[in-house]
Scaffold this motif. Structure first.
Motif, short mmCIF file in Angstrom:
data_model
loop_
_atom_site.label_atom_id
_atom_site.label_comp_id
_atom_site.label_asym_id
_atom_site.label_seq_id
_atom_site.Cartn_x
_atom_site.Cartn_y
_atom_site.Cartn_z
N HIS A 174 -6.68 6.82 48.86
CA HIS A 174 -7.44 6.19 47.78
C HIS A 174 -8.90 6.63 47.85
CE1 HIS A 174 -4.14 3.52 46.73
NE2 HIS A 174 -3.97 3.29 48.02
N ALA A 190 -9.32 -0.36 53.25
CA ALA A 190 -10.46 0.51 53.57
C ALA A 190 -10.05 1.74 54.37
CB ALA A 190 -11.50 -0.28 54.33
N ILE A 245 -11.42 1.58 46.36
CA ILE A 245 -11.45 0.61 47.45
C ILE A 245 -12.57 -0.40 47.25
CG2 ILE A 245 -11.89 0.36 49.94
CD1 ILE A 245 -10.44 3.12 50.23
#
Length: 100
Positions: free
Chosen positions: A59, A54, A64
């Motif tokens: 990303h 997270a 996620i």
């Protein structure tokens, strides 16, 4: 009519089952972790075979969330399978269902 209390046997079965359930949960978690890593590695292209965390800014949020949802679903599935299997084995040897 006199009602008998049949909860004593069930309570004893629940207490006896706790170590079995704990061992099964640990083993199931380990298996689910390995399976998730293999699924994620095969499902995502590139060199990065680890699922995104997270707090990893490289990303996208969607990636996620997909990883988290897949991991959660897989762990829940494995937990249900292991819990049910351990309860069946326990019942076979002890003769009493550990739940309910």
């Amino acid at each position: 009519m006199v009602k008998t209390d049949d909860t004593t046997g069930n309570t004893a079965a629940k207490l006896l089952y706790r170590p079995f359930g704990l061992i099964g949960s640990v083993a199931g978690g380990a298996v689910a972790g390995v399976v998730f890593k293999q699924i994620w590695k095969r499902a995502t292209p590139g060199d990065n075979a680890d699922a995104p965390g997270a707090l990893e800014s490289e990303h996208r949020l969607r990636e996620i969330l997909v990883a988290a949802a897949l991991q959660g679903a897989l762990f829940a599935l494995v937990k249900a399978l292991v819990d049910r299997g351990m309860a069946n084995v326990f019942t076979k040897f002890i003769g009493e269902w550990p739940g309910d």
